[in-house]
Design an enzyme around this catalytic site. Structure first.
Site, PDB file in Angstrom:
ATOM      1  N   THR A  13       0.843  -1.196   0.000  1.00 34.59           N
ATOM      2  CA  THR A  13       0.000   0.000   0.000  1.00 34.59           C
ATOM      3  C   THR A  13       0.880   1.249   0.000  1.00 34.59           C
ATOM      4  OG1 THR A  13      -0.171   0.093   2.429  1.00 34.59           O
ATOM      5  CG2 THR A  13      -1.821  -1.208   1.239  1.00 34.59           C
ATOM      6  N   SER A  15       2.469   2.753  -2.525  1.00 35.70           N
ATOM      7  CA  SER A  15       3.736   2.348  -3.138  1.00 35.70           C
ATOM      8  C   SER A  15       4.075   3.092  -4.425  1.00 35.70           C
ATOM      9  CB  SER A  15       3.743   0.834  -3.388  1.00 35.70           C
ATOM     10  OG  SER A  15       2.570   0.405  -4.042  1.00 35.70           O
ATOM     11  N   GLY A  18       8.638   6.915  -2.464  1.00 37.11           N
ATOM     12  CA  GLY A  18       9.313   6.720  -1.198  1.00 37.11           C
ATOM     13  C   GLY A  18       9.588   5.280  -0.830  1.00 37.11           C
ATOM     14  N   ILE A  19       9.398   4.974   0.442  1.00 36.13           N
ATOM     15  CA  ILE A  19       9.681   3.643   0.966  1.00 36.13           C
ATOM     16  C   ILE A  19       8.820   2.595   0.265  1.00 36.13           C
ATOM     17  CG2 ILE A  19       9.519   2.174   3.020  1.00 36.13           C
ATOM     18  CD1 ILE A  19      10.227   4.662   4.690  1.00 36.13           C
ATOM     19  N   GLY A  20       7.552   2.901   0.051  1.00 34.89           N
ATOM     20  CA  GLY A  20       6.653   1.943  -0.592  1.00 34.89           C
ATOM     21  C   GLY A  20       7.103   1.560  -1.985  1.00 34.89           C
ATOM     22  N   SER A 141       7.552   3.010  12.623  1.00 34.63           N
ATOM     23  CA  SER A 141       8.533   4.099  12.647  1.00 34.63           C
ATOM     24  C   SER A 141       9.171   4.188  14.014  1.00 34.63           C
ATOM     25  CB  SER A 141       7.821   5.420  12.315  1.00 34.63           C
ATOM     26  OG  SER A 141       8.592   6.534  12.688  1.00 34.63           O
ATOM     27  N   TYR A 154       0.995  11.350  14.887  1.00 32.07           N
ATOM     28  CA  TYR A 154       1.701  10.388  14.037  1.00 32.07           C
ATOM     29  C   TYR A 154       2.323   9.286  14.891  1.00 32.07           C
ATOM     30  CZ  TYR A 154       5.322   8.535  10.916  1.00 32.07           C
ATOM     31  OH  TYR A 154       6.135   7.702  10.180  1.00 32.07           O
TER      32      TYR A 154
END
Length: 264
Positions: A13, A15, A18-20, A141, A154
């Site tokens: 998800t 994606s 970035g990281i995704g 995180s 967050y």
């Protein structure tokens, strides 16, 4: 270590960047058929095309849907009825005065960062357990543990993901399905370079600038540089593999030693 995910279908998800995006590419390189997800159909299409160029032979699946809604989850289930590897990466963040975060904003962070992952886990976990193999992951995180005063909402959502991950791991106990969370540390993603250069000398080359930023503003990092998205993707691919079959219910850190703890 040779990791082969041929024959597995993955959904990542959030994606399209970035990281995704890094996770989607890494899973595809390992042989998985990857569902690329985002809300914007055009961006999803562009991301699928970019992944196919980067990984020759890959057959990514465009999954344009807002998974933070029931309707979006239903669309995902229609586009990808079977998922073997679910990577709940979607997340939003912003900086806010703790006393000025509205109820609506608290709810938004919970619904996007937590409830979307819960919804998809409910959707795909039964099929995984029935087949006797599956991988569910949540991208958390360092803020789940080191709660930032300027991003309490967050941090709260990422702490909740650790609890969700551990709970679903217990639900999947003994089925051949593993459930884990990946605790990402300060990462080099879109917009981070501008943020870094707001705090350090703009004349510095990037490598020096990020190290100066980490030294002055993230001194507890043992890595002393930002983490690259691909480094987080490596952990995700490992956890998705058969080699990680005995790792479940864990919160595995890719934080560069940012969290000051000798236990996970």
């Amino acid at each position: 270590m040779r990791i082969d995910l041929t024959g597995r279908t993955a959904l990542v998800t959030g994606s399209t960047q970035g990281i995704g995006a890094a996770i989607a590419v890494a899973l595809a390189r390992a042989g998985a058929r990857v569902g690329v997800n985002g809300r914007d159909e055009r961006r999803v299409t562009e991301s699928v095309e970019a992944l196919a160029r980067e990984v020759p032979g890959a057959q990514p699946v465009p999954v344009a849907a807002d998974v933070s809604t029931d309707e979006g989850a239903a669309r995902v289930a229609k586009l990808l009825p079977r998922v073997d590897i679910l990577v709940n990466n979607l997340g939003v963040f912003n900086v806010a005065d703790p006393l000025e975060i509205t109820d609506a904003e608290w709810r938004r962070f919970f619904e996007v960062n937590v409830l979307a992952a819960v919804r998809l886990t409910r959707l795909y976990l039964p099929g995984m357990t029935e087949r006797g193999w599956g991988r569910v992951q949540y991208v958390a995180s360092d803020s789940a543990v080191v709660i930032p005063a300027e991003m309490i909402h967050y941090g709260m959502s990422k702490t909740a993901l650790l609890a969700v991950s551990r709970g679903f791991a217990k639900k999947a106990a003994g089925t051949g399905v593993t459930v884990n969370s990946v605790v990402a540390g300060p990462t080099h993603t879109g917009g981070v370079e501008d943020f870094v250069y707001e705090l350090v000398d703009r004349e510095l080359p990037w490598e020096e600038a990020q190290r100066e930023f980490m030294r002055r503003h993230r001194p507890q990092s043992l890595l002393q540089r930002l983490i690259e998205p691909e480094e987080i993707a490596h952990m995700v691919v490992y956890l998705a593999s058969d080699q990680a079959s005995a790792t479940t219910g864990g919160a595995l850190r890719v934080d560069g030693g940012y969290i000051d703890s000798i236990l996970p």
